[in-house]
Enzyme design. Structure first.
Site, PDB file in Angstrom:
ATOM      1  N   CYS A   1     -15.673  -2.344  -1.280  1.00  0.00           N
ATOM      2  CA  CYS A   1     -14.497  -2.742  -0.510  1.00  0.00           C
ATOM      3  C   CYS A   1     -14.417  -1.849   0.720  1.00  0.00           C
ATOM      4  O   CYS A   1     -14.366  -0.618   0.603  1.00  0.00           O
ATOM      5  CB  CYS A   1     -13.236  -2.600  -1.357  1.00  0.00           C
TER       6      CYS A   1
ATOM      7  N   CYS B   1     -11.417   0.532   0.726  1.00  0.00           N
ATOM      8  CA  CYS B   1     -11.581   1.622  -0.258  1.00  0.00           C
ATOM      9  C   CYS B   1     -12.543   2.669   0.290  1.00  0.00           C
ATOM     10  O   CYS B   1     -12.347   3.870   0.065  1.00  0.00           O
ATOM     11  CB  CYS B   1     -12.065   1.069  -1.598  1.00  0.00           C
TER      12      CYS B   1
ATOM     13  N   HIS C   1      -6.451  -0.130  -4.912  1.00  0.00           N
ATOM     14  CA  HIS C   1      -7.055  -1.412  -4.524  1.00  0.00           C
ATOM     15  C   HIS C   1      -6.254  -2.570  -5.100  1.00  0.00           C
ATOM     16  O   HIS C   1      -6.334  -2.880  -6.280  1.00  0.00           O
ATOM     17  CB  HIS C   1      -8.513  -1.510  -4.975  1.00  0.00           C
TER      18      HIS C   1
ATOM     19  N   THR D   1      -9.998 -11.467   5.771  1.00  0.00           N
ATOM     20  CA  THR D   1     -11.419 -11.091   5.788  1.00  0.00           C
ATOM     21  C   THR D   1     -11.695  -9.848   4.941  1.00  0.00           C
ATOM     22  O   THR D   1     -12.809  -9.665   4.462  1.00  0.00           O
ATOM     23  CB  THR D   1     -11.915 -10.834   7.226  1.00  0.00           C
TER      24      THR D   1
ATOM     25  N   HIS E   1      -3.353  -5.425   3.049  1.00  0.00           N
ATOM     26  CA  HIS E   1      -3.054  -4.674   4.271  1.00  0.00           C
ATOM     27  C   HIS E   1      -1.999  -5.402   5.081  1.00  0.00           C
ATOM     28  O   HIS E   1      -1.925  -6.625   5.075  1.00  0.00           O
ATOM     29  CB  HIS E   1      -4.316  -4.450   5.113  1.00  0.00           C
TER      30      HIS E   1
ATOM     31  N   HIS F   1      -0.708  -5.776   8.921  1.00  0.00           N
ATOM     32  CA  HIS F   1      -0.960  -5.539  10.341  1.00  0.00           C
ATOM     33  C   HIS F   1       0.379  -5.232  11.002  1.00  0.00           C
ATOM     34  O   HIS F   1       1.344  -5.971  10.798  1.00  0.00           O
ATOM     35  CB  HIS F   1      -1.504  -6.806  11.021  1.00  0.00           C
TER      36      HIS F   1
END
Ligand code: AMP
Ligand code: ZN
Length: 113
Positions: A3, A6, A45, A94, A99, A101
Site C-alpha cells: 500500500c 502505508c 490501514h 486510486t 484519505h 483531500h
C-alpha cells in the site's frame, strides 16, 4: 502490505509532511489540483470510506479533527476549502488507503460530478 500510503507512513517513500501525530499523517499531494492540496490519512490501514464503521470511528474522527486543524494551519479557514474522499471505482479512488483531500487556495469549481 503493498500500500503506497502505508509505505509513506513507514517512511519507505518520502512525503512532504505538514502534520503528524500518533494516529494521523498529512502531506502535500504529489500532483496538486489546487494551490493547496493536502492529503490527510489514518496511520491504520483503512481501505476506504466503505470500510468505516463503529470499530474504527474513533480513528476516523481523529483524522477529521486533523483535517480541520491542518486546514486552519495552512491558512485556508478564512476563505474556505473543500474536503473530498474518493471511494471506489466510480469515484476514481486510486490509492486504497482512506484519505481526505483538502483543496483550497482559490475559488474552486462548483461542479461536484
Ligand atoms: P485518489 O485518486 O482519491 O485515490 O487520491 C490519491 C491521491 O494520491 C492523488 O491525488 C495522487 O496525486 C496522490 N499521490 C499518489 N502518489 C503520491 C505520493 N507519492 N505522494 C503524495 N501524493 C501522492
Ligand atoms: Zn495502507
Amino acid at each position: 502490505m503493498d500500500c503506497l500510503f502505508c509505505k509513506i507512513i513507514a517512511g519507505e517513500i518520502p512525503s512532504n509532511k505538514v502534520y503528524e501525530d500518533d494516529f494521523v499523517l498529512a502531506f502535500h499531494d504529489i500532483a496538486p489540483q489546487a494551490p493547496t492540496h493536502v492529503l490527510v490519512i489514518p496511520k491504520a490501514h483503512i481501505p476506504s470510506m466503505a470500510a468505516v464503521n463503529e470499530e474504527n470511528a474513533e480513528i476516523v474522527s481523529k483524522v477529521l479533527s486533523a483535517v480541520s486543524k491542518v486546514a486552519k494551519e495552512l491558512g485556508l479557514e478564512e476563505n474556505g476549502y473543500r474536503v473530498v474522499s474518493n471511494c471506489g471505482e466510480y469515484a476514481g479512488q486510486t490509492v486504497h488507503h482512506l484519505h481526505f483531500h483538502i483543496l483550497g487556495g482559490k475559488q474552486l469549481d462548483l461542479k461536484m460530478c
